[in-house]
Design a protein around this motif. Sequence first.
Motif, PDB file in Angstrom:
ATOM      1  N   LYS A 187       0.217  -1.080  -0.267  1.00 37.90           N
ATOM      2  CA  LYS A 187       0.062  -0.389  -0.371  1.00 37.90           C
ATOM      3  C   LYS A 187       1.010   1.277  -0.317  1.00 37.90           C
ATOM      4  CE  LYS A 187      -3.648   2.301   2.821  1.00 37.90           C
ATOM      5  NZ  LYS A 187      -4.052   2.034   3.731  1.00 37.90           N
ATOM      6  N   PRO A 188       0.580   2.033  -0.695  1.00 37.82           N
ATOM      7  CA  PRO A 188       1.432   3.316  -1.361  1.00 37.82           C
ATOM      8  C   PRO A 188       0.915   4.431   0.023  1.00 37.82           C
ATOM      9  CG  PRO A 188      -0.438   3.218  -2.851  1.00 37.82           C
ATOM     10  CD  PRO A 188      -0.401   2.009  -1.492  1.00 37.82           C
ATOM     11  N   LEU A 189       2.263   5.317   0.742  1.00 34.10           N
ATOM     12  CA  LEU A 189       1.826   5.904   1.670  1.00 34.10           C
ATOM     13  C   LEU A 189       1.479   7.806   0.956  1.00 34.10           C
ATOM     14  CD1 LEU A 189       4.845   5.042   4.417  1.00 34.10           C
ATOM     15  CD2 LEU A 189       2.225   5.015   4.459  1.00 34.10           C
ATOM     16  N   ALA A 195       6.110  12.243   5.861  1.00 33.25           N
ATOM     17  CA  ALA A 195       6.802  13.116   6.481  1.00 33.25           C
ATOM     18  C   ALA A 195       6.336  13.100   7.726  1.00 33.25           C
ATOM     19  CB  ALA A 195       6.327  14.671   5.861  1.00 33.25           C
ATOM     20  N   LYS A 196       5.119  12.456   8.272  1.00 34.28           N
ATOM     21  CA  LYS A 196       4.586  12.591   9.919  1.00 34.28           C
ATOM     22  C   LYS A 196       6.017  11.465  10.829  1.00 34.28           C
ATOM     23  CE  LYS A 196       0.481  14.190  10.429  1.00 34.28           C
ATOM     24  NZ  LYS A 196      -0.878  13.462  10.448  1.00 34.28           N
ATOM     25  N   LEU A 197       6.305  10.100   9.174  1.00 37.95           N
ATOM     26  CA  LEU A 197       7.095   9.102  10.075  1.00 37.95           C
ATOM     27  C   LEU A 197       8.238   9.031  10.082  1.00 37.95           C
ATOM     28  CD1 LEU A 197       5.065   6.286   7.568  1.00 37.95           C
ATOM     29  CD2 LEU A 197       4.651   6.639  10.344  1.00 37.95           C
ATOM     30  N   LEU A 198       8.753  10.316   9.151  1.00 38.75           N
ATOM     31  CA  LEU A 198      10.021   9.930   9.587  1.00 38.75           C
ATOM     32  C   LEU A 198      10.694  11.291  10.417  1.00 38.75           C
ATOM     33  CD1 LEU A 198      10.959  11.341   5.109  1.00 38.75           C
ATOM     34  CD2 LEU A 198      12.026   9.327   6.750  1.00 38.75           C
ATOM     35  N   VAL A 199       9.984  12.061  10.559  1.00 33.93           N
ATOM     36  CA  VAL A 199       9.577  12.326  12.217  1.00 33.93           C
ATOM     37  C   VAL A 199       9.370  11.825  12.827  1.00 33.93           C
ATOM     38  CG1 VAL A 199       8.436  14.393  13.754  1.00 33.93           C
ATOM     39  CG2 VAL A 199       9.110  15.007  11.447  1.00 33.93           C
ATOM     40  N   ARG A 200       8.490  10.995  13.456  1.00 37.90           N
ATOM     41  CA  ARG A 200       8.794  10.240  14.479  1.00 37.90           C
ATOM     42  C   ARG A 200       9.680   9.204  14.198  1.00 37.90           C
ATOM     43  NH1 ARG A 200       8.444   8.199  18.948  1.00 37.90           N
ATOM     44  NH2 ARG A 200       7.817   6.045  19.889  1.00 37.90           N
ATOM     45  N   ALA A 201      10.424   8.425  13.126  1.00 37.39           N
ATOM     46  CA  ALA A 201      11.427   7.918  13.141  1.00 37.39           C
ATOM     47  C   ALA A 201      12.950   8.642  14.349  1.00 37.39           C
ATOM     48  CB  ALA A 201      12.640   8.090  11.695  1.00 37.39           C
ATOM     49  N   GLY A 202      12.587   9.784  13.960  1.00 36.99           N
ATOM     50  CA  GLY A 202      13.936  10.986  14.655  1.00 36.99           C
ATOM     51  C   GLY A 202      13.719  10.633  16.120  1.00 36.99           C
ATOM     52  N   LEU A 280       7.403  13.443  -1.197  1.00 31.23           N
ATOM     53  CA  LEU A 280       8.208  12.226  -0.822  1.00 31.23           C
ATOM     54  C   LEU A 280       7.214  11.224  -1.109  1.00 31.23           C
ATOM     55  CD1 LEU A 280       8.753  13.784   2.904  1.00 31.23           C
ATOM     56  CD2 LEU A 280      10.327  12.793   1.212  1.00 31.23           C
ATOM     57  N   ARG A 281       7.498   9.632  -1.011  1.00 31.96           N
ATOM     58  CA  ARG A 281       6.404   9.128  -1.134  1.00 31.96           C
ATOM     59  C   ARG A 281       6.714   7.836  -0.744  1.00 31.96           C
ATOM     60  NH1 ARG A 281       7.133   7.139  -7.586  1.00 31.96           N
ATOM     61  NH2 ARG A 281       9.238   6.588  -7.121  1.00 31.96           N
ATOM     62  N   GLY A 282       6.044   7.067  -0.179  1.00 32.95           N
ATOM     63  CA  GLY A 282       6.274   5.647   0.529  1.00 32.95           C
ATOM     64  C   GLY A 282       5.406   4.247   0.233  1.00 32.95           C
ATOM     65  N   TRP A 283       5.753   3.628   0.909  1.00 34.66           N
ATOM     66  CA  TRP A 283       4.923   2.255   0.849  1.00 34.66           C
ATOM     67  C   TRP A 283       4.949   1.495   2.316  1.00 34.66           C
ATOM     68  CZ3 TRP A 283       8.452   3.571  -3.108  1.00 34.66           C
ATOM     69  CH2 TRP A 283       7.897   4.443  -4.229  1.00 34.66           C
ATOM     70  N   VAL A 284       4.138   1.068   2.623  1.00 36.17           N
ATOM     71  CA  VAL A 284       4.607   0.111   3.529  1.00 36.17           C
ATOM     72  C   VAL A 284       4.272  -1.681   3.436  1.00 36.17           C
ATOM     73  CG1 VAL A 284       2.027   1.018   5.395  1.00 36.17           C
ATOM     74  CG2 VAL A 284       1.701  -0.391   3.769  1.00 36.17           C
ATOM     75  N   ALA A 285       4.641  -1.938   4.940  1.00 34.53           N
ATOM     76  CA  ALA A 285       4.366  -3.841   4.280  1.00 34.53           C
ATOM     77  C   ALA A 285       5.781  -4.043   3.579  1.00 34.53           C
ATOM     78  CB  ALA A 285       2.766  -4.958   3.626  1.00 34.53           C
ATOM     79  N   GLN A 286       6.976  -3.406   4.067  1.00 35.00           N
ATOM     80  CA  GLN A 286       8.310  -3.715   3.321  1.00 35.00           C
ATOM     81  C   GLN A 286       8.800  -4.684   3.965  1.00 35.00           C
ATOM     82  OE1 GLN A 286       9.206  -2.458   0.359  1.00 35.00           O
ATOM     83  NE2 GLN A 286       6.733  -1.946  -0.035  1.00 35.00           N
ATOM     84  N   SER A 287      10.238  -4.744   3.965  1.00 25.56           N
ATOM     85  CA  SER A 287      10.924  -6.131   4.648  1.00 25.56           C
ATOM     86  C   SER A 287      12.737  -5.417   4.833  1.00 25.56           C
ATOM     87  CB  SER A 287      11.095  -7.863   3.943  1.00 25.56           C
ATOM     88  OG  SER A 287      11.981  -8.311   5.286  1.00 25.56           O
TER      89      SER A 287
END
Length: 504
Positions: A187-189, A195-202, A280-287
């Motif tokens: 699923k794409p983001l 952007a929110k996930l990158l802030v959370r990663a920090g 920015l773009r992204g996808w969930v369910a990766q390994s």
Amino acid sequence: MSARSCADLAELRSAFVDDALADADRERLLAHLVDCTACRREVAELRHVRSLLTGSTDPGTAPVDLSHRLVSIAGEDATEPLWTRPFRRTPSGGELPSQRHLLHTRLVAGVLGCGLTVLAVLGMGWAAAPSTDTAQAVDPTRQAVTEFTTVVSAFPLDGRVSAALQGRPSTPGSEAGTPTGVDLTAKPLSEAKAAKLLVRAGQAGDELTYTGTQQVRVTRDDQQIASSVQVSSHGGAGTRLAPADAGHQPAGYTTYVEADSSTRMADADLVDLLTDRYALRGWVAQSFGGRDAVVIEATEPTAHPADGALDGVVARWWLDARTGLLLGQETYDGRGNLDVSSRLTDLRFDAVSDEDAVGAGAAARTTATLTLSRAAELRRDGWICAERLAGLSLMRLRTDQVDDPELVHLVYSDGLTTLSVVEQHGRLSGAPTGSTRNETLGAWVTSGMPTTASWVSGDVVMTVVTDGSRETLAAAVAALPHDEPEQPTTMERVRAGWSRIFGR
């Protein structure tokens, strides 16, 4: 009367005027004066001179013949001021100085006195002025790399990469590595969610307690650098790094120990810079590394690559699906070639002990963080503080002391590439450690990661450090001044000396 008899009575005439004659000599002189007009006139002149000297009468104007007579008495010494020979007898036949000559002599003496005073003032100011020989800079390249690493290690998006590579030499190589792929069935983001996930990663990297091994590889200009560091995060108390192969470090390698979490960059601010510059773009369910992950990538805003393609992609980040921790990062050259890869392996949560908090490194001299509004004040004091450089925005301003700093550190970034400008008063005595001269840039340059360039501009040693491309380094160096050393004028040095005397 004969001239001879008048001359014999010269001393009697002077004593007569002073009332110092004995009765017999007085009678003798008076008998002579009855018949001698010249001697009577001389007695009258002597009385007039006596009155001038004693101030007993109005001085009036001296008779002309008396002035000529007195000048004739002075002889060859008439041009010498009387105050220079107060106790000498004036030889007969000389001339006394004229009034004009006396005024001229006094004027010359006054001018000479003023001149000596001015010379004394200038000499004192010159002697008190600070030395024009500025202090030698202490290995500016190495210090600048320490400053750069100190800041970048506090970045939320895998700042450990620069710390791991600090001091590592590059070696020839041909293995560029293979980029990690993306599962496009996931699923794409949306860009906002990415952007929110990158802030959370920090935030997760600072708040979680864990250990692991950071493995970094750089391929650039047919050169390679590889390194591993042990990572120990103490859940809000800071993240410490130590070399994984401590016994095999190259000469000059420095281990960096990150400061406490209060020094970290604002996560949202850096991500805002990233989203301003890239899409920015992204996808969930990766390994990634055997863990469930989310992948986020940044692309050039004018590029529209197909899903999974790398043309126009500048970076990808893999985040742990459960904790949000940054597991790995890859950056690319925009043409699909892998530039930097970094991954966290041997990950263990809640397993940090005191033994894990190992490592020691060179300390940054810039310990004071100033607001960006202080940049204008530093510019007035002669420091170079551009708001943008090589397409990057000024985001942090650090100095060695709040007032009257000797070292200024400017940090520029777009959220992905970081560039530091370190300025310190001094001069270079030779090539900085590990550098070679690049005449095109007019600087001493080091290769590897990060790359640096150092040179002298005026009385300031400038050093640029970046984890970006050589093009980024060259653009920054070209935009900064390369002024010849300035020598102060005599009056500038004197003013500086008197300012120093008065403590201003």
